[in-house]
Design an enzyme around this catalytic site. Structure first.
Site, PDB file in Angstrom:
ATOM      1  N   ASN A 157       1.349  -0.920  -0.209  1.00 54.08           N
ATOM      2  CA  ASN A 157      -0.087   0.159  -0.206  1.00 54.08           C
ATOM      3  C   ASN A 157       1.095   1.090   0.292  1.00 54.08           C
ATOM      4  O   ASN A 157       1.247   1.616   0.902  1.00 54.08           O
ATOM      5  CB  ASN A 157      -1.249   0.005   1.456  1.00 54.08           C
ATOM      6  CG  ASN A 157      -1.886  -1.629   1.106  1.00 54.08           C
ATOM      7  OD1 ASN A 157      -3.127  -1.038   0.580  1.00 54.08           O
ATOM      8  ND2 ASN A 157      -1.670  -1.751   1.326  1.00 54.08           N
ATOM      9  N   GLU A 158       1.051   2.101  -1.082  1.00 56.03           N
ATOM     10  CA  GLU A 158       1.686   3.241  -1.125  1.00 56.03           C
ATOM     11  C   GLU A 158       1.423   4.080  -0.855  1.00 56.03           C
ATOM     12  O   GLU A 158       0.318   4.047  -0.823  1.00 56.03           O
ATOM     13  CB  GLU A 158       2.331   2.562  -2.854  1.00 56.03           C
ATOM     14  CG  GLU A 158       3.532   1.582  -3.479  1.00 56.03           C
ATOM     15  CD  GLU A 158       4.697   1.195  -2.325  1.00 56.03           C
ATOM     16  OE1 GLU A 158       4.908   2.796  -1.537  1.00 56.03           O
ATOM     17  OE2 GLU A 158       5.575   0.835  -3.092  1.00 56.03           O
TER      18      GLU A 158
END
Ligand code: F6R
Length: 256
Positions: A157-158
């Site tokens: 999850n950037e």
């Protein structure tokens, strides 16, 4: 939005070495597996790959071989996998998990779940939906292990991942791809996409332990723990979880 003061100090534990920190987390996992077994229940673990949990997995393997810790009642869900990624490839997270943990303990192969890096893109959405259903069918994740990327990612999850994101196809941040470039012999060989559990999937776990070791993690650890909750650093969402621990070595804690 909680202020930095909302980061309860007791949820941060710093150890003088990554080895000591890993032994502490391994003991917590062993206790959880055993207490679930005593209660006649499955222990559902959410697992991470990467360099951070390697010594933790080595300790769990040691406990299995020397102390009789059984994984007979354990079901696992891994956080993420590159796409595309054949399971036998050196950088595959399937291969990583087998080499570091699964091949050395008594977990049932059918209890192992890892996002499938061999899927054509048009089948990923359906796969992700089923992955979420499988987690739910197991009664949710009892303990989620996490590392942290230098972008502040958890799983893959950037930055700008939303708090309620679920398992899905994502594009990797250039910093994340750069960090992986050595193991892929060049950034051009690092996949651009991955399948990851979402922030919301992670936050649904009953307990979360995020581990961070080494100097390279010190800046992002400080921004995560001392800054506001902000989707620009997805790891900051963890501060909203009622049962989270941040386990650091002194190098990763050096900028706090
Ligand atoms: C791996 C994962 C990633 C890593 C993170 C830190 O499954 O989800 O979020 O935990 O990139 O990687 P290392 O431990 O290699 O520094």
């Amino acid at each position: 939005m909680p202020s930095p003061a909302d980061c309860r100090i007791e949820i941060v534990q710093t150890f003088d070495s990554a080895a000591r920190a890993s032994r502490k987390v391994a003991n917590q996992i062993a206790e959880l597996i055993q207490s679930q077994r005593s209660a006649g229940r499955t222990c559902v673990l959410g697992l991470a790959t990467g360099s951070t949990p390697i010594s933790l997995y080595a300790e769990l393997v040691r406990m299995h071989k020397k102390e009789g810790l059984s994984f007979g009642n354990v079901t696992t869900f891994n956080l993420d996998e590159y796409l595309p990624m054949p399971p036998a490839q050196r950088q595959s997270y399937v291969r990583f998990m087998h080499e570091h943990l699964f091949d050395h303990v008594d977990i049932a192969p059918t209890n192992i779940h890892i996002p499938d890096g061999t899927l054509p893109v048009d089948q990923v959405e359906e796969f992700c939906r089923k992955y979420e259903c499988l987690i739910e069918a197991e009664g949710g994740i009892d303990l989620q292990l996490l590392g942290i990327g230098r972008t502040g990612h958890i799983g893959f999850n950037e930055p700008d991942s939303s708090q309620d994101s679920r398992t899905r196809l994502v594009t990797l941040d250039p910093i994340t791809r750069g960090d992986a470039s050595t193991s892929f012999d060049g950034i051009e060989n690092v996949p651009v996409q991955a399948i990851t559990m979402g922030v919301g999937t992670i936050m649904d776990a009953k307990k979360i332990i995020m581990m961070a070791f080494g100097n390279s993690k010190a800046p992002i650890v400080a921004r995560t723990l001392e800054g506001p909750v902000d989707s620009a650093i997805p790891a900051t969402f963890l501060k909203l979880h009622p049962n989270v621990e941040f386990v650091l070595d002194s190098a990763a804690a050096s900028k706090l």
